[in-house]
Motif scaffolding. Sequence first.
Motif, PDB file in Angstrom:
ATOM      1  N   SER A 189       0.891   4.120  -3.831  1.00  0.00           N
ATOM      2  CA  SER A 189       2.145   4.872  -3.757  1.00  0.00           C
ATOM      3  C   SER A 189       2.440   5.640  -5.046  1.00  0.00           C
TER       4      SER A 189
ATOM      5  N   LEU B 115       3.084   9.219  -4.515  1.00  0.00           N
ATOM      6  CA  LEU B 115       4.374   9.730  -4.047  1.00  0.00           C
ATOM      7  C   LEU B 115       4.927  10.792  -4.984  1.00  0.00           C
TER       8      LEU B 115
ATOM      9  N   GLU C 229       2.522   6.213   4.118  1.00  0.00           N
ATOM     10  CA  GLU C 229       1.726   5.039   3.756  1.00  0.00           C
ATOM     11  C   GLU C 229       0.377   5.031   4.468  1.00  0.00           C
TER      12      GLU C 229
END
Lengths: 728, 344
Positions: free
Chosen positions: A33, A36, A43
Motif C-alpha cells: 500500500s 497509494l 488492493e
Amino acid sequence: MRAILALLLLVPSAVWPCGGYTFATDTTTFDPSVALAFGPFDEGFGFDPERSGFGEVGALIEAENRAEWSTYLGPTVHPAEWNVILRATTLTELDALIFFLQGKTSTLPAGIGATIGAKRASGDPLSQKLIAALFFVGFAKRVEAVSNSLPVDPWDATPAKAKPSLSDAEAAALLKNGEAALARTSDAFLKQRYAYILMRLRFYRKEWPALHAFADAQGSVLSKPSASITWRAREYVAGALRREKRIAEANLAFARVYAGSAMLAARAAESFRPVDESDWQQTLSLARDDQERVALWQLAGLKTDGMVAMRKMLAIDPGTDRVALLAVREMGKVEINRVGAEALEQFAVERIAEPKSGARWLFELIAGHLLAKRGDSGATALLAAAVAARPGDAIVARQASASVLLLRAHACAPDPARQTEFAEAADAITQEYPKREPVMEMALRLRSESCSVAGNAIEAALFAVPGERSIDPATLKGVLASMTRPASTPYQKTSSRLTRWSAQTVRQTLALEPLSRGRAAESQKAFAAYHPDPIELTADPFALRFRDCVSCESEANQCRGSTDAGCSPLASAVLHPALAASSGWTSTSLVQALAALSTEAGRSGPSAIEAAELLGRAFYNLSPMGNSRTVMRQTYGLSVRPSVSLEWFVKAFNATPKKNREQRARVAFEAAKAELASLVPEGRRSQPVNPLPVPAKWFTALEQLADTQYRREVLAECGHYRRWVEHH
Amino acid sequence: MRLLPLALLVFSALAGCSQPQPAEGPRAFYFWRTHLALSATEREALASLQVTRLFVHVFDVVRAPDGTVQPVGMLTWADAHGVPADVEVVPTIFIREAVFRGASEGDPQALARKTWAAVSRIARGLDKQVQELQLDCDWSDGSREGYFAFLRALHDVAGPQVRLSATIRLHQVKYRERTGVPPVERGMLMAYNMGTFDGDPAHRSIFDAEATAPYLARLSEYPLPLDVALPIWSWVLQVRQGHVVNLLQDVDPAELSSQSFLRPGADGQFTVESSSFFHGTLLRETDTLKPETVRVELTREASRLIVPKLAPHQRRTTALFELSDHSLQRHPVLTLRNLFLFGA
C-alpha cells in the motif's frame, strides 16, 4: 492440474511445516500500500498468488448506479424504494405503477413504497420524471432478461445457453422501441442510459459492426452525464473488439478503460490479454501517444512480467511514476517466489540515480528494504531518505521501521547500544503495520542466525524456531535461565516478549535429554531439577508387538470421534484399543521405572536379564519407531536412537542361559526389530522405507532357535522375517 | 522436529503382493478447457476408444482479492457440445487450497449449496444427470479441516444419489495419517506431478518414475477405492536463472522451433533472445523454455508403476489427462487403446 500452478507460487514450508511451530502464511515483508501515494490503488493490484483476479467491480457498479439514480430522482424518492424498482419489480408491476402515477388506476402495486406513491397523490411535478424513468427501467429490464451478462453474484452465473433466446423479430422490436425512446427523450440522464442499454442489446445480439456504428453515432450522448456509463459503454466496445478477434484494438480499448476509470480498472485489467508479439506490437502502434504506450506497458506488467514492463515504460518516459505499482508488485513476487531480488535491487538503484526519476523515494524504500534484509548498513541512509521525502506518510514510515528492524536483526553483538537499537526497532513495529507478522518472523530468524554466527549460542537458540535444530543441554539451560530471570534491560524485555520458546517444553527437553541417550538415572535427577509436567503415555511402553504399525497410533488419535471415511477400519480404536486409551504411565513414572530397571540390570541373575530386556523394549518404544514416541515429541527435537534399545537387548540375550531357548528367541526377535530400526538412515525414519532393510544378524540368531514356539509365532506373524527365511 | 508417522515400518509384506491386472473398468478422459465443444478428432477418439466417462472441469473456486470465495472460469458450451448421450459427464471442480486456509474459510454449508447449485445448472444445460461430482483440491494441514467440512456439506446438499470423489495426490496417500482421507466415496489418484519443478534439462516434472516410487508403498491399503488418472499432456516450463517461474500450459512444444525470438539449444531447450509475448505470457530476454512432452511410453511407465500397487480386484476408472487435439496428435488412438487395454 491447476494446483500445480499454485504449487509454484507457494513457499514449501508454508504448505507443510515440519515442526510444531506454525509459520506465517504471508511471507512478504513489504507493504504494497505504499503505492497509494501514486494514486488510487485497489488492493487487488497487489501481488497475491493466493487470490485470483484484481478485484470485483460488480458491487462498485451497483453502488454507483444507485447513487446516480438517487441524485437524479432527488431526496423525495427513497433510495431503498427505488432499488426495489431496479432490482425486484416485475414488468407487470412496473406497468401498474406507471398507470397508478398516470392516474389510470387507483391502487398502488404491492411492495411499492410510499415515497413513490406519494408523487401521484400530491400531483408532484416529479411525477412525469418518475414515469419517464419507469419507462426506461421497463425497457432495460426487457433487454436484461435476454442478456448474458454476468450478474453481481458470480455464483448465480447462468450460462448463456440457459437464458431465453430472443428472436430476430423480438430483438428488432426492442431496438425500435428503445431507439424511439432515445430520440424522444430530452433528458440527458435517461438519454445516456437508453443509448447504453441499446448498445448492450447489440452486444448480446453479437451485432458487432452495428455496435461500433452505434457507439460512434451516439458518442456525445454516451459521454455524459454519467462518467461511469461512459466507461462501461467503452468496455462494451472493447468486448466487441475482443469477440471479433481484433485483439490489438481490444487490448488498447481495455487499456483506456483501465486508465480512465478507477471503478472498472480491475475488470479492464482482467480483460486485457495480449496474446502474441505481433498483436502486442500492433497495440503499441495504435496508441495515441507515449503516455498511452506507458499505460499499456503498465498493464502488461500487471498481467505478466513487471520487470520487463518497467524498463520498457522508462525507455518511453524516464520520469514516469507509473512504474510504482509494478515495483511494489515485483517486491511481492521477489519475496514469495524467492527469485529476482538482485534484478529488482539493481533496478531500484538505477532509478535512485536517475535525475528524472518520478518515484525516487519508493525506490529508496525498496532498495533500503532489500539491503536491510541482507544486513547491508547502506539501508539506513536509503530508508531515512525515503521517510524524509514523505513527511507525514504513516504507511511509508511503518514500512521503513520494519526494514530497519530486519537490518538491526543482523547485528547480534554484546554491545548494549546495539542491543537497545534492536529492541527499539522491534518495539516500533505496531499492530497497524499490515506485515507485522511476517516481518517479526523474519526478524527472529535473522537474529537467530546472526547470533549463531557471532557465537552467542543462547541468544541464537532463544530467537530460533523451537525444535528446528538440536540444541545442546548447556545452551538450553541458558535459554531457560534467560526466559525465567527478571528482564532488566530493554533488550531483555523485548527478547522475552519475542521468543517462541515455552519454558515448560524447555524443562521437558532438559529432563528427557539424558533419557534420549539411554541414561535413565540422569534423567530422573533432571526431572527433580526441572520439574516438568508429567506427560501421559497413550501406549504401554513395555508392550511388545510382532507388528509395529506405528502409524496406527496417530491415526487412531486423529480419527477418534471422527466419521471420516478414512478413519475406518484400520485406524479405528477398535483395531488398536490399547493405543487409543491411556496406558497408566506418565513420563515421570516411566523415568523412575527405567532408573530402577537400570540399577537392576547392573546386577546379575534372572531379574537383571529381565530388566535389560524391559529396558530395551521401553527404549525401542520411545524411539521414532515405537508406540511411546509421543513422549519425545513433547520436547524440542529429542529422539531416542534405536541403538540404545539394541544395546540392552544384546545384553539380555547374552546373559540369558542357552537352555532358555524360548526367552532367547523372544529377545533375538526384539533385537532384530531394533537392528532393523538402526539400519534405517536417520533422515528416513519419518518416511516409508521400501524395501525394508534386513536385520541379518538377529534374524540369523532367531533362525538358530528354529525349534522354539516363539520363533514359529514370529514366522506366522512377520512377513518380513518369513520372506527372509524363504530366501535362505 | 515433530516426526511424521513412519508409514511402512511394519514387519509384514505390503509391497509386491498384488499382480498387474488388465483394466476392466470404465475408460475416461479429463476435459479441462473452459468451453465445451468437442472437435471431430476428440469425438472420434471417445467413440473408438469406447470412453464412457468424461471428467469435465466446470469451474474453479478461488479466493477473490476482497477475500470472498468465488467461482471463476465457469464452463460454457456450444449447443452441439459433442459429448455423446451415452458418455457420463462427471463435473469436476478445482478448488484453490487457499479457499480453506485460515480462519476465514466461512460457512461450508453455504459454499456447498452454491457449488451444487452451479453444478446443477451446468448439468441441466448439458442435458446430463450428475451421478458423480469430483473435487480437486491439494489440501494441506491448514486447509484440511475446512475442505473436509465442505465435502461433508456437499454430500448432504447433493444427496445420496450423487457420488462424491476427490483427486488424491500421491503424497496424500503416503502421509495419509497426517493429511487425512477426504470424506468421499472414491478417490482419483493423480499419477503425476510428484516431482518438483526444476530448470535442469534432465528433470521431469509431469512424471518421474524415480520420484514417484517412494510414494507407492501403501497404495493398496488406502481407505478409499481409487480410480487412476494418467498423464498424456505436455507443457512448457519457463525457466529463469535455474528457477521455474511459469508453466505455459497452452503451448504445444512443437510450436517452439518456429518462433523467431527463440534460439534452440543442444539440450532441447530454447533461449528467449528478445522479450516477447507468447501465448499470453511476456517472456523475458535470457529466459529459457523447457518443453516437456509425455509420450505414450512414459504414460505406460506411469501406469505400470502405479496400477499394480493399487488394491487388486477393484473395478476402477482409468482416466487420461487430458482430452485435446494436441494430446491426440501425440497419442494416436491405437496407442491409447493399448494403454486402456494393457497399460493399466
